[in-house]
Design an enzyme around this catalytic site. Structure first.
Site, PDB file in Angstrom:
ATOM      1  N   SER A 175       0.803  -1.220   0.000  1.00  0.00           N
ATOM      2  CA  SER A 175       0.000   0.000   0.000  1.00  0.00           C
ATOM      3  C   SER A 175       0.840   1.276   0.000  1.00  0.00           C
ATOM      4  O   SER A 175       1.643   1.498  -0.889  1.00  0.00           O
ATOM      5  CB  SER A 175      -0.964  -0.025   1.175  1.00  0.00           C
ATOM      6  OG  SER A 175      -1.892   1.004   1.044  1.00  0.00           O
ATOM      7  N   HIS A 176       0.661   2.095   1.045  1.00  0.00           N
ATOM      8  CA  HIS A 176       1.311   3.409   1.074  1.00  0.00           C
ATOM      9  C   HIS A 176       2.796   3.318   1.440  1.00  0.00           C
ATOM     10  O   HIS A 176       3.500   4.317   1.364  1.00  0.00           O
ATOM     11  CB  HIS A 176       0.602   4.299   2.092  1.00  0.00           C
ATOM     12  CG  HIS A 176       0.572   3.702   3.460  1.00  0.00           C
ATOM     13  ND1 HIS A 176      -0.255   2.656   3.776  1.00  0.00           N
ATOM     14  CD2 HIS A 176       1.290   3.967   4.576  1.00  0.00           C
ATOM     15  CE1 HIS A 176      -0.058   2.320   5.044  1.00  0.00           C
ATOM     16  NE2 HIS A 176       0.868   3.092   5.552  1.00  0.00           N
ATOM     17  N   ASP A 225      -3.069   6.323  -3.261  1.00  0.00           N
ATOM     18  CA  ASP A 225      -1.911   5.666  -2.649  1.00  0.00           C
ATOM     19  C   ASP A 225      -1.358   4.551  -3.528  1.00  0.00           C
ATOM     20  O   ASP A 225      -1.797   4.343  -4.659  1.00  0.00           O
ATOM     21  CB  ASP A 225      -2.271   5.155  -1.252  1.00  0.00           C
ATOM     22  CG  ASP A 225      -3.125   3.896  -1.295  1.00  0.00           C
ATOM     23  OD1 ASP A 225      -3.817   3.685  -2.314  1.00  0.00           O
ATOM     24  OD2 ASP A 225      -3.095   3.117  -0.322  1.00  0.00           O
ATOM     25  N   ASP A 254      -1.564   1.269  -3.768  1.00  0.00           N
ATOM     26  CA  ASP A 254      -2.416   0.242  -4.367  1.00  0.00           C
ATOM     27  C   ASP A 254      -3.790   0.773  -4.767  1.00  0.00           C
ATOM     28  O   ASP A 254      -4.677  -0.010  -5.121  1.00  0.00           O
ATOM     29  CB  ASP A 254      -2.547  -0.954  -3.421  1.00  0.00           C
ATOM     30  CG  ASP A 254      -3.175  -0.583  -2.083  1.00  0.00           C
ATOM     31  OD1 ASP A 254      -3.014   0.569  -1.649  1.00  0.00           O
ATOM     32  OD2 ASP A 254      -3.831  -1.447  -1.471  1.00  0.00           O
ATOM     33  N   ASP A 262      -6.304   2.213  -3.129  1.00  0.00           N
ATOM     34  CA  ASP A 262      -7.529   2.125  -2.331  1.00  0.00           C
ATOM     35  C   ASP A 262      -7.798   3.384  -1.506  1.00  0.00           C
ATOM     36  O   ASP A 262      -8.864   3.531  -0.929  1.00  0.00           O
ATOM     37  CB  ASP A 262      -7.555   0.864  -1.450  1.00  0.00           C
ATOM     38  CG  ASP A 262      -6.354   0.726  -0.548  1.00  0.00           C
ATOM     39  OD1 ASP A 262      -5.486   1.626  -0.547  1.00  0.00           O
ATOM     40  OD2 ASP A 262      -6.262  -0.294   0.168  1.00  0.00           O
ATOM     41  N   ARG A 263      -6.827   4.295  -1.452  1.00  0.00           N
ATOM     42  CA  ARG A 263      -7.062   5.516  -0.675  1.00  0.00           C
ATOM     43  C   ARG A 263      -7.090   6.743  -1.556  1.00  0.00           C
ATOM     44  O   ARG A 263      -6.596   6.716  -2.676  1.00  0.00           O
ATOM     45  CB  ARG A 263      -5.926   5.748   0.300  1.00  0.00           C
ATOM     46  CG  ARG A 263      -5.731   4.658   1.251  1.00  0.00           C
ATOM     47  CD  ARG A 263      -4.604   5.104   2.091  1.00  0.00           C
ATOM     48  NE  ARG A 263      -4.166   4.039   2.920  1.00  0.00           N
ATOM     49  CZ  ARG A 263      -3.687   4.252   4.121  1.00  0.00           C
ATOM     50  NH1 ARG A 263      -3.611   5.480   4.578  1.00  0.00           N
ATOM     51  NH2 ARG A 263      -3.291   3.251   4.826  1.00  0.00           N
ATOM     52  N   LYS A 284     -11.725  -0.348   0.198  1.00  0.00           N
ATOM     53  CA  LYS A 284     -11.809   1.083   0.001  1.00  0.00           C
ATOM     54  C   LYS A 284     -11.324   1.370  -1.418  1.00  0.00           C
ATOM     55  O   LYS A 284     -10.602   0.572  -1.996  1.00  0.00           O
ATOM     56  CB  LYS A 284     -10.998   1.841   1.052  1.00  0.00           C
ATOM     57  CG  LYS A 284      -9.578   1.367   1.288  1.00  0.00           C
ATOM     58  CD  LYS A 284      -9.036   1.986   2.569  1.00  0.00           C
ATOM     59  CE  LYS A 284      -7.567   1.675   2.806  1.00  0.00           C
ATOM     60  NZ  LYS A 284      -7.309   0.309   3.278  1.00  0.00           N
TER      61      LYS A 284
HETATM   62  C1  VG1 Z   1      -3.510   2.009   8.301  1.00  0.00           C
HETATM   63  C2  VG1 Z   1      -4.721   2.891   8.492  1.00  0.00           C
HETATM   64  C3  VG1 Z   1      -5.986   2.058   8.381  1.00  0.00           C
HETATM   65  C4  VG1 Z   1      -5.980   1.316   7.031  1.00  0.00           C
HETATM   66  C5  VG1 Z   1      -4.712   0.507   6.900  1.00  0.00           C
HETATM   67  C6  VG1 Z   1      -4.590  -0.201   5.575  1.00  0.00           C
HETATM   68  O1  VG1 Z   1      -3.473   1.042   9.317  1.00  0.00           O
HETATM   69  O2  VG1 Z   1      -4.679   3.550   9.723  1.00  0.00           O
HETATM   70  O3  VG1 Z   1      -7.095   2.902   8.502  1.00  0.00           O
HETATM   71  O4  VG1 Z   1      -7.093   0.477   6.917  1.00  0.00           O
HETATM   72  O5  VG1 Z   1      -3.577   1.357   7.052  1.00  0.00           O
HETATM   73  O6  VG1 Z   1      -4.686   0.699   4.512  1.00  0.00           O
HETATM   74  P1  VG1 Z   1      -2.536   1.167  10.616  1.00  0.00           P
HETATM   75  O7  VG1 Z   1      -2.694  -0.130  11.343  1.00  0.00           O
HETATM   76  O8  VG1 Z   1      -1.145   1.432  10.116  1.00  0.00           O
HETATM   77  O9  VG1 Z   1      -3.066   2.345  11.370  1.00  0.00           O
HETATM   78  V1  VG1 Z   1      -3.761   0.484   3.123  1.00  0.00           V
HETATM   79  O10 VG1 Z   1      -4.119   1.688   2.080  1.00  0.00           O
HETATM   80  O11 VG1 Z   1      -2.286   0.352   3.728  1.00  0.00           O
HETATM   81  O12 VG1 Z   1      -4.269  -1.081   2.485  1.00  0.00           O
HETATM   82 CO    CO Z   2      -3.676   1.244   0.235  1.00  0.00          CO
END
Ligand code: VG1
Ligand code: CO
Length: 540
Positions: A110-111, A274, A276, A278-279, A373
């Site tokens: 992801s990010h 982001d 992947d 989804d954000r 998302k």
């Molecule tokens: C973070 C965010 C959470 C989100 C998760 C995955 O998790 O706070 O809201 O669902 O990333 O998103 P954490 O445990 O680091 O707070 V993504 O876009 O990384 O699939």
């Molecule tokens: Co993501």
């Protein structure tokens, strides 16, 4: 088929969103294979069909070939894979549902930055298209600790660049256009002619894909199908290292977009997504939209888009997300739900038809069109609303606050803290919860304090220790939890909220409005004592 004996690998525990580790760890001997075999051992592969794709980061293509050979050796009947092993997370979720497959494997961290020394990740989505629930990820983790062999076919790599049907051993592989089906789904939900007319009328947008997976999706949908000016989409080619960018769409990491949107002659609308896809972050000309407000505005205006014209069934938000969306639910007369952090907790509510729109404060919003998302979905819903209301983002926000009041909100992240220090701080805080009610700090009196536990209203499963909540008598709130997506040390997330009913005081800077809440949080949690930190690394 080759059976390779292996040793269990300690620490393959999926976090908030799958298993994430440094890329060299994932590339280490048997590491990826161990986890993928654990997935197949838990969900079963024989005769099944899976979707496979990833965000294009370094090792994405190699990992895809390994997973294909393992799926074939484990007896899978068919894998549907995005061309070039590319699929955004929401597009993968859609393909799982569209083709009624048995689930899918998404390769993404992801990010988190990508590259040979950055991060890689693998997540498994179940047949509803959503992230595997905790019961399933726990079983996978358990399996990684006692696994002794994995199955892989010894064959050459296949050509993932060519769309069409091919095979690996006896397993069918369908290489599909990663964008087409997703774009069609978007076209079914939103008023494309109205958005196209908006662009035709001179409306200007800047879409920053941050060199990650949404580039091709954004170009196809915004520029090709909706007629936005060419050049609207920037950083639109997915790169293995995301061009060195940190594809986290927030004001810190998407600074170039923020500068553009707050500068002279800015576009009317800005957005970023982001790694992947989804954000999303959305920004108007000189108007930043906080994710919690974005969820509330989208929910309040969703009926303006054809896909939601019949209204919403319910709104769900993660616990740390502000209560702004709850106020919309009350005014619409529909249910609202508060779930733990992570999209997997929305799945049952969406499947049961109890929620239509869901969101998290971390720039994630989505609906029942998929089970993830969805960054571009949120951006398109905003565009649809802007096209119908013909107002600026700033005007829409101001009207929203005037009607509902404003939940001032901010998240402060303290990154790369030593895990033992972060754990000690959280343990001490949890230990003190019973003593907090009645205490007054910074003029705020604690009304209640707890460690959030969630009982899923659909299947009754219980998730404990999801974050410490401290609620004050004036409605202000502090939440603290440790991130479950990092790969190094601990990240402390401090979530701050304060409600202003208006009509005065609705246009303060959030950090100013929240100043007493911020001070109270530092005093209560003794953040500096435990971590040595006073200033957050990222403020959103
Ligand atoms: C973070 C965010 C959470 C989100 C998760 C995955 O998790 O706070 O809201 O669902 O990333 O998103 P954490 O445990 O680091 O707070 V993504 O876009 O990384 O699939
Ligand atoms: Co993501």
């Amino acid at each position: 088929m080759t059976i390779i004996s292996t040793q269990p690998i300690a620490g393959q525990k999926p976090g908030t969103s799958g298993l994430r580790k440094k890329t060299p760890i994932f590339m280490g001997e048997h590491y990826l294979e161990n986890f993928v075999q654990a997935i197949f051992d838990v969900v079963g592969a024989a005769g099944k069909t899976f979707v496979l794709g990833g965000d294009g980061r370094y090792f994405n293509d190699t990992a895809a070939q390994i997973i294909l050979r393992m799926a074939a050796a484990n007896g899978a009947a068919r894998v549907i894979i995005g061309q070039g092993a590319i699929l955004s997370t929401p597009a993968a979720s859609h393909l799982i549902r569209l083709n009624k497959t048995d689930g899918g494997i998404i390769m993404s961290a992801s990010h988190n930055p990508g590259g040979p020394t950055e991060d890689f990740g693998v997540k498994f989505n179940i047949s509803n298209g959503g992230p595997a629930p905790e019961s399933v990820t726990e079983a996978m983790y358990k399996r990684t600790t006692d696994i002794s062999e994995y199955h892989i076919l010894e064959t050459a790599d296949i050509d993932l660049g060519k769309i069409g049907r091919t095979s690996v051993g006896d397993m069918i592989v369908d290489v599909v256009d990663p964008v087409a089906n997703y774009a069609t789904l978007m076209e079914s939900l939103f008023d494309f002619p109205a958005i196209a007319a908006l662009f035709k009328g001179g409306f200007r947008m800047r879409m920053d894909s941050m060199c990650a997976v949404t580039g091709p999706y954004a170009v196809e949908i915004l520029e090709k199908r909706l007629g936005a000016a060419s050049g609207t989409c920037v950083n639109a080619t997915p790169l293995p290292d995301f061009g060195g960018m940190h594809p986290d769409p927030n004001p810190t990491w998407a600074k170039a977009l923020m500068d553009e949107m707050f500068g002279a002659n800015s576009p009317d609308f800005g957005a970023a997504s982001d790694g992947d896809g989804d954000r999303n972050m959305v920004v108007g000309a000189g108007a930043y939209v906080s994710p919690s407000d974005s969820l509330a505005v989208l929910a309040a205006n969703a009926h303006l888009a054809p896909g939601y014209a019949a209204g919403l069934k319910g709104i769900a938000r993660s616990m740390p997300t502000s209560a702004a969306a709850d106020r919309v639910a009350v005014s619409l007369g529909i249910e609202s739900y508060e779930t733990p952090t992570g999209w997997k907790f929305f799945g049952n509510l969406l499947d049961a038809g109890r929620a239509t729109i869901c969101g998290e404060e971390s720039f994630g919003t989505g609906s029942d069109h998929v089970r993830e998302k969805d960054g571009l979905w949120a951006i398109l819903l905003w565009l649809n609303i802007l096209a119908v209301r013909k107002q600026s983002v700033a005007a829409i926000l101001a009207e929203h606050w005037a009607k509902f009041g404003r939940n001032y909100y901010s998240r402060h992240d303290f990154e790369a803290i030593a895990s033992n220090k972060a754990d000690a701080m959280m343990a001490a805080l949890r230990g003190s919860l019973a003593t907090l009610p009645g205490q007054t700090l910074e003029g705020l009196t604690v009304q209640a304090a707890d460690d959030f536990a969630y009982t899923d209203p659909v299947d009754g499963s219980i998730s404990k220790a999801q974050g410490v909540r401290i609620l004050f008598e004036d409605g202000s709130r502090i939440v603290l939890r440790l991130s479950g997506t990092g790969t190094e040390g601990a990240t402390l997330r401090l979530y701050l909220e304060r409600y202003a009913a208006g009509p005065e005081g609705l246009d303060l800077d959030p950090q100013d409005a929240l100043a007493p809440v911020i001070r109270a949080a530092h005093t209560l949690a003794k953040i500096e004592n435990y971590t040595g930190r006073v200033t957050p690394d990222v403020i959103t």
